[in-house]
Design an enzyme around this catalytic site. Structure first.
Site, PDB file in Angstrom:
ATOM      1  N   ALA A 271       0.952  -1.029  -0.083  1.00 26.15           N
ATOM      2  CA  ALA A 271       0.451   0.226   0.060  1.00 26.15           C
ATOM      3  C   ALA A 271       0.765   1.474  -0.097  1.00 26.15           C
ATOM      4  O   ALA A 271       2.024   1.102   0.465  1.00 26.15           O
ATOM      5  CB  ALA A 271      -0.903  -0.068   1.330  1.00 26.15           C
ATOM      6  N   MET A 272      -0.027   2.288  -0.274  1.00 23.82           N
ATOM      7  CA  MET A 272       0.619   3.512  -0.518  1.00 23.82           C
ATOM      8  C   MET A 272       0.218   4.530   0.167  1.00 23.82           C
ATOM      9  O   MET A 272      -1.482   5.103   0.131  1.00 23.82           O
ATOM     10  CB  MET A 272       1.714   3.562  -1.493  1.00 23.82           C
ATOM     11  CG  MET A 272       1.591   5.595  -1.736  1.00 23.82           C
ATOM     12  SD  MET A 272       3.315   4.951  -1.506  1.00 23.82           S
ATOM     13  CE  MET A 272       3.794   6.613  -1.302  1.00 23.82           C
ATOM     14  N   GLU A 273       1.005   5.753   1.228  1.00 26.41           N
ATOM     15  CA  GLU A 273       0.670   6.867   1.662  1.00 26.41           C
ATOM     16  C   GLU A 273       0.077   7.782   2.032  1.00 26.41           C
ATOM     17  O   GLU A 273       0.215   8.710   2.622  1.00 26.41           O
ATOM     18  CB  GLU A 273       1.852   6.794   3.407  1.00 26.41           C
ATOM     19  CG  GLU A 273       2.851   7.428   2.483  1.00 26.41           C
ATOM     20  CD  GLU A 273       4.022   6.226   2.858  1.00 26.41           C
ATOM     21  OE1 GLU A 273       3.852   5.260   1.666  1.00 26.41           O
ATOM     22  OE2 GLU A 273       4.797   6.945   2.614  1.00 26.41           O
ATOM     23  N   ASN A 274      -0.466   8.425  -0.046  1.00 26.71           N
ATOM     24  CA  ASN A 274       0.130   9.356  -0.760  1.00 26.71           C
ATOM     25  C   ASN A 274      -0.936  10.047   0.243  1.00 26.71           C
ATOM     26  O   ASN A 274      -1.934   9.930   0.463  1.00 26.71           O
ATOM     27  CB  ASN A 274      -1.082   9.044  -1.824  1.00 26.71           C
ATOM     28  CG  ASN A 274       0.006   8.085  -1.692  1.00 26.71           C
ATOM     29  OD1 ASN A 274       1.239   7.909  -2.718  1.00 26.71           O
ATOM     30  ND2 ASN A 274      -0.784   7.138  -2.571  1.00 26.71           N
ATOM     31  N   HIS A 306      -0.412   1.123   9.419  1.00 26.87           N
ATOM     32  CA  HIS A 306       0.829   1.763   9.177  1.00 26.87           C
ATOM     33  C   HIS A 306       0.549   2.490   7.648  1.00 26.87           C
ATOM     34  O   HIS A 306       1.088   4.146   8.604  1.00 26.87           O
ATOM     35  CB  HIS A 306       1.365   0.384   8.046  1.00 26.87           C
ATOM     36  CG  HIS A 306       3.129   0.829   7.351  1.00 26.87           C
ATOM     37  ND1 HIS A 306       4.404   0.478   8.484  1.00 26.87           N
ATOM     38  CD2 HIS A 306       3.446   1.930   6.089  1.00 26.87           C
ATOM     39  CE1 HIS A 306       4.969   1.104   7.517  1.00 26.87           C
ATOM     40  NE2 HIS A 306       4.668   1.529   6.527  1.00 26.87           N
ATOM     41  N   GLU A 307       0.197   2.769   6.989  1.00 26.22           N
ATOM     42  CA  GLU A 307      -0.493   3.769   6.338  1.00 26.22           C
ATOM     43  C   GLU A 307      -0.575   5.231   6.954  1.00 26.22           C
ATOM     44  O   GLU A 307      -0.686   6.008   6.302  1.00 26.22           O
ATOM     45  CB  GLU A 307      -1.423   3.321   4.469  1.00 26.22           C
ATOM     46  CG  GLU A 307      -0.161   2.382   4.499  1.00 26.22           C
ATOM     47  CD  GLU A 307       0.222   2.180   3.391  1.00 26.22           C
ATOM     48  OE1 GLU A 307       1.853   3.050   3.283  1.00 26.22           O
ATOM     49  OE2 GLU A 307       1.714   1.177   3.549  1.00 26.22           O
ATOM     50  N   HIS A 310       1.750   6.990   8.834  1.00 31.00           N
ATOM     51  CA  HIS A 310       2.534   7.690   8.263  1.00 31.00           C
ATOM     52  C   HIS A 310       2.255   9.087   7.590  1.00 31.00           C
ATOM     53  O   HIS A 310       3.392   9.784   7.260  1.00 31.00           O
ATOM     54  CB  HIS A 310       2.502   6.733   6.071  1.00 31.00           C
ATOM     55  CG  HIS A 310       4.328   6.026   6.173  1.00 31.00           C
ATOM     56  ND1 HIS A 310       5.444   6.177   6.248  1.00 31.00           N
ATOM     57  CD2 HIS A 310       3.801   5.121   5.126  1.00 31.00           C
ATOM     58  CE1 HIS A 310       5.986   4.920   6.047  1.00 31.00           C
ATOM     59  NE2 HIS A 310       5.293   4.490   5.757  1.00 31.00           N
ATOM     60  N   GLU A 329       9.955   4.905   7.389  1.00 31.42           N
ATOM     61  CA  GLU A 329       9.888   3.074   7.551  1.00 31.42           C
ATOM     62  C   GLU A 329       9.697   1.803   9.155  1.00 31.42           C
ATOM     63  O   GLU A 329       9.223   1.741   8.584  1.00 31.42           O
ATOM     64  CB  GLU A 329      10.001   2.389   6.021  1.00 31.42           C
ATOM     65  CG  GLU A 329       9.853   2.658   4.532  1.00 31.42           C
ATOM     66  CD  GLU A 329       8.771   3.224   4.632  1.00 31.42           C
ATOM     67  OE1 GLU A 329       7.570   2.465   5.323  1.00 31.42           O
ATOM     68  OE2 GLU A 329       7.790   3.498   3.400  1.00 31.42           O
TER      69      GLU A 329
END
Ligand code: TRP
Ligand code: ZN
Length: 882
Positions: A271-274, A306-307, A310, A329
């Site tokens: 996944a990605m924290e944009n 987690h995301e 961030h 991270e």
């Protein structure tokens, strides 16, 4: 690959950016083959980069890859061709004024983008992935994290994409003259380009809300393709738990009016924290009891957290450069691990994390790609999203937490966030905040960031009856890693306790405390304890207080004693681990000598006691029962003999199954109480022990045991129980019958992407089913898609990294197959190719005939030529280890 592309980037070459971008205004006209991207940038000379006496302005460098440049204008005037130069990986522009507006028009083709970096299509929906260096595939830009800008994004798309999303808050929407949809988003928080995101599709969403500690209302939305809308509940609950936890434990509130998550099927990572618009791999966010296992539910909870975390550790405070990746991270993994520990069972979470570290990170640390938590060079940054950066990085943060204590750690994190909010900083800044807030000295501790390799501690002890003193001597040594031979001693927190003959912890001082953290700072150090009434048994490295290997000459009896009595749950489990590894190592030796393998009596005795101990957490019992994986055993070997590991595991498994069949059956029956599915720790614990018992029972091949699995398979109440039953049947039922179950399972679930992925994995990872022929067949299956990383992982990586038996077949066919697939994938998706190849890169650890064939396969990839930078780095570094 051309030499020019293989250049190495060094931390020591870091320089502040010449120009800053105060504002970034983006405009997208979405078309699959030809998306028009217009960017308007407010550019300003960076005052911190000005050299004394500077006369002329330096040129502006803009990164750009696979872009079709249409036009460049400065302050509204088109730039003549002689003012800029298109080069390898970007554009250089001559600059005449210290502040100006730059407008760049480019065209890109999302449909042709199989790398899944930049803007691409997944099942007809547009999405982006910009970390680490993907934004340069969208438009020309200073694509580096120390350039932070306020973004405005306008998206124009045909009406078949009713949902148009970007970072921040929605500020405008409407229709264009030609009937297309138009939406504008504004993100008020300055951010680096890697946190940019855009999504467009025919999506549905579930909505909820969260009231922050200071009373602000935040809208929460989770977007998916319509067919998945019923699989969003768990992620939404997890998100709300995470938001509350971050307020309570770190004092961190959310900062925008809306927080969005989008699930996509094609994604390179988890996944990605944009900012404000997290994008998730579908497998890491979608779940329902019928389709997802307990493991998936727990993974989703931790990744959603987690995301979300961030947003502070990564977004509000970001990284100055990619060498600092662990700053966000490592810290964020530590935060999500503590969250999961608080939500579920602390000991279980710790054991899971340590198992991953020992199996995968230790081998990375001993292999050709070994690097420190803060690397000092890389060829391709995508290759550094590693277990070392994430998991060892989290261990390093955990050690700071252990050394300072929870209150001091919180003071340090408060100072860190306050001092650096809105800026791009370094690991050094993090440590300084921890020191400054507490007057602490972490000078020697910093070496953890610089030094690669897993330290080895050797412990000896001595008891002196006359003076009632006990001495522990601990020596530390870190093996050499590529490019680092000298390893000065680290500052290592070693948590210990001393156990008396009655199994109880002895008081360590007058205060009566029974656990203490020793500060190991020298190559060898002795710690003395007085008033110890008799020779104790040491419980060492409690809770795994440092990411090290520890040797102490425990006898089997001592390990059995620790398994029963250690007050530290982690070390009770660890004693069972040591016992199992001892047993499996002697079985391997017997196999190699050609002598008859003998029953692992001590292990059977210990596990039998554990199985009968009703007071123990069933999850802990399950984890003690589970034999170390082949990979974990390989990590323990000086030289790996795959055949010996496989034979030893099989023999041990059968011995345990037969010797313990009565208590296994009793536990299975006792736990097989059917109740409504809930993904909560207590229930998960019971299911995990029940299904561990089932696996062993089936290994006896006793017909009535297989009946238990057959029965459990039919009662399809939740996927955890179904998958466990199917897994046991695939491994142990007659072949034809197993095929029948697999076929029926596919027929039932073929519409569900996540279930089909697990169906693939069940076969590719199976020692008996997952032959190379079977794996090739699966790749021809209509549900397989080489451009989908999840499918590649479930079929090809399942075979190469979970199926020790078939992958290491003596003829080397498994190795050649992997090499062949890596070369194919490198043309489509270099990030995935470079990850897929990893099992081959550890060739040096294997015994002669395996080693030679692995290396040959690797050499074949190299010889084929034209490698991506990603793959080239991994393969060349592995081949260089002569
Ligand atoms: N920052 C993402 C994470 O938490 C990692 C990530 C997602 C990533 N997608 C990526 C890294 C693609 C490299 C390439 O943890
Ligand atoms: Zn992360």
């Amino acid at each position: 690959m051309k030499e020019a592309q293989a250049r190495t980037v060094y931390l020591k070459d870091y320089r502040a950016p010449d120009y800053l971008i105060d504002h970034t205004d983006l405009h997208f006209d979405l078309e699959p083959q030809a998306t028009l991207v217009k960017s308007r940038l407010k550019v300003r000379r960076n005052p911190e980069a000005i050299n004394a006496g500077e006369k002329t302005l330096p040129p502006l460098w803009l990164d750009g890859v696979d872009l079709e440049l249409l036009s460049i204008a400065i302050d509204g005037k088109l730039l003549p061709a002689q003012r800029y130069h298109e080069g390898e990986g970007g554009l250089t522009l001559d600059v005449e004024t210290p502040e100006f507006e730059l407008e760049v028009h480019t065209r890109i083709a999302p449909e042709a983008n199989t790398s899944l970096e930049g803007l691409y299509l997944s099942n007809g929906m547009y999405c982006t992935q910009c970390e680490a260096e993907g934004f340069r595939k969208i438009t020309y830009y200073p694509d580096r994290p120390d350039v932070m800008s306020v973004f405005t994004t306008t998206i124009v798309a045909p009406s078949k994409y009713p949902v148009l999303l970007a970072n921040g808050n929605k500020v405008d929407s409407g229709t264009t003259e030609d009937g297309r949809l138009r939406v504008t988003w504004e993100d008020p928080f300055a951010k680096p380009s890697y946190l940019f995101a855009l999504v467009a599709g025919d999506l549905q969403y579930v909505e909820d809300s969260f009231t922050t500690a200071s009373g602000r209302e935040v809208k929460l939305q989770l977007f998916t393709e319509p067919k998945n809308i019923r699989k969003c509940d768990h992620a939404m609950i997890s998100l709300k738990h995470a938001m509350r936890w971050d307020e309570e434990v770190y004092g961190r509130e959310y900062d925008l009016d809306v927080f969005m998550i989008v699930a996509v099927d094609h994604f390179n990572m988890g996944a990605m924290e944009n900012k404000g618009l997290n994008i998730f791999n579908s497998a890491c966010v979608l779940a329902s009891p019928e389709t997802a296992t307990d493991g998936a539910f727990q993974r989703i909870e931790s990744i959603v957290a987690h995301e979300y975390f961030h947003n502070w550790s990564g977004n509000r405070v970001t990284c100055r450069d990619w060498f600092q990746l662990s700053l966000k991270e490592g810290f964020t993994v530590f935060r999500d691990a503590e969250f999961s520990a608080d939500m579920n069972s602390r000991a279980v979470k710790r054991i899971e994390d340590v198992s991953l570290l020992r199996t995968a990170q230790f081998s990375e640390d001993a292999g050709p790609m070994a690097h420190p938590v803060r690397p000092d060079s890389y060829m391709e940054i995508s290759n550094f999203y590693t277990l070392t950066i994430y998991e060892k990085g989290a261990e390093v943060v955990r050690m700071i937490h252990t050394l300072l204590g929870p209150e001091a750690f919180r003071r340090g994190s408060d100072l860190y966030f306050e001092r650096h909010d809105g800026s791009a900083v370094t690991c050094e800044d993090f440590i300084c905040a921890m020191e400054d807030a507490n007057n602490a000295d972490l000078r020697q501790f910093r070496r953890w960031y610089e030094q690669a390799g897993t330290p080895v501690l050797t412990v000896t002890d001595q008891y002196d009856e006359a003076s009632a003193t006990y001495r522990l001597t601990i020596a530390q040594r870190t093996p050499a890693t590529p490019g680092q031979t000298e390893k000065p001693p680290l500052h290592i927190p070693v948590s210990i306790g001393l156990i008396g003959a009655d199994g109880r912890d002895l008081p360590l001082d007058d205060s009566g405390k029974t656990s203490t953290v020793l500060n190991l700072t020298e190559a060898e150090q002795t710690f003395t304890f007085s008033n110890i009434p008799h020779a104790p048994l040491p419980s060492l490295l409690r809770g795994f207080s440092a990411p090290v290997k520890l040797h102490y000459g425990y006898s089997e009896d001592q390990l059995l004693f620790l398994m029963q009595h250690d007050s530290d749950a982690f070390n009770r489990w660890d004693a069972s681990r040591r016992l199992a590894i001892k047993a499996l190592e002697s079985l391997q030796a017997q196999y190699r000598d050609g002598s008859e393998m003998t029953e692992p009596a001590a292990l059977i005795k210990g596990l039998s006691a554990v199985l009968e101990n009703a007071a123990l957490d069933p999850a802990l019992v399950a984890m003690m029962l589970a034999l170390p994986s082949a990979q974990e055993l390989a990590e323990e070997c000086e030289v790996v003999d795959a055949g010996a590991i496989i034979a030893a595991r099989k023999f041990a498994r059968n011995s345990l199954a037969n010797a313990l069949s009565a208590p296994l059956l009793a536990r299975y029956q006792q736990l097989d109480q059917r109740k409504p599915y809930r993904p909560v720790a207590d229930d998960i614990a019971e299911r995990s022990l029940k299904n561990t018992c089932l696996g062993y029972l089936c290994a006896t091949l006793d017909p009535s045991s297989l009946d238990l699995a057959r029965l459990q398979l039919q009662r399809d109440e939740n996927m955890t129980d179904v998958a466990a039953a199917l897994g046991a049947l695939v491994e142990y039922a007659p072949r034809e019958e197993a095929e029948k179950y697999l076929g029926a399972f596919y027929d039932q679930w073929q519409q569900d992407t996540q279930v089909v992925e697990n169906w693939f994995l069940l076969q590719s990872g199976s020692a008996s089913f997952g032959t190379l022929e079977r794996v090739r067949e699966l790749m021809q299956h209509p549900a397989f898609e080489i451009t989908n990383p999840n499918k590649v992982r479930s079929v090809i990586s399942g075979f190469a990294s979970r199926n020790f038996t078939q992958f290491h077949r003596e003829d080397g066919s498994g190795y050649r197959f992997l090499a062949e697939q890596v070369s194919v994938l490198d043309k489509l998706n270099p990030q995935i190719a470079a990850r897929l190849v990893i099992p081959l890169t550890h060739w040096k650890k294997y015994c002669d005939h395996e080693s030679a064939r692995m290396r040959a396969a690797l050499q074949g990839i190299m010889d084929a030529g034209e490698l991506s930078r990603d793959l080239y780095e991994v393969v060349s570094k592995s081949l260089a280890c002569a």
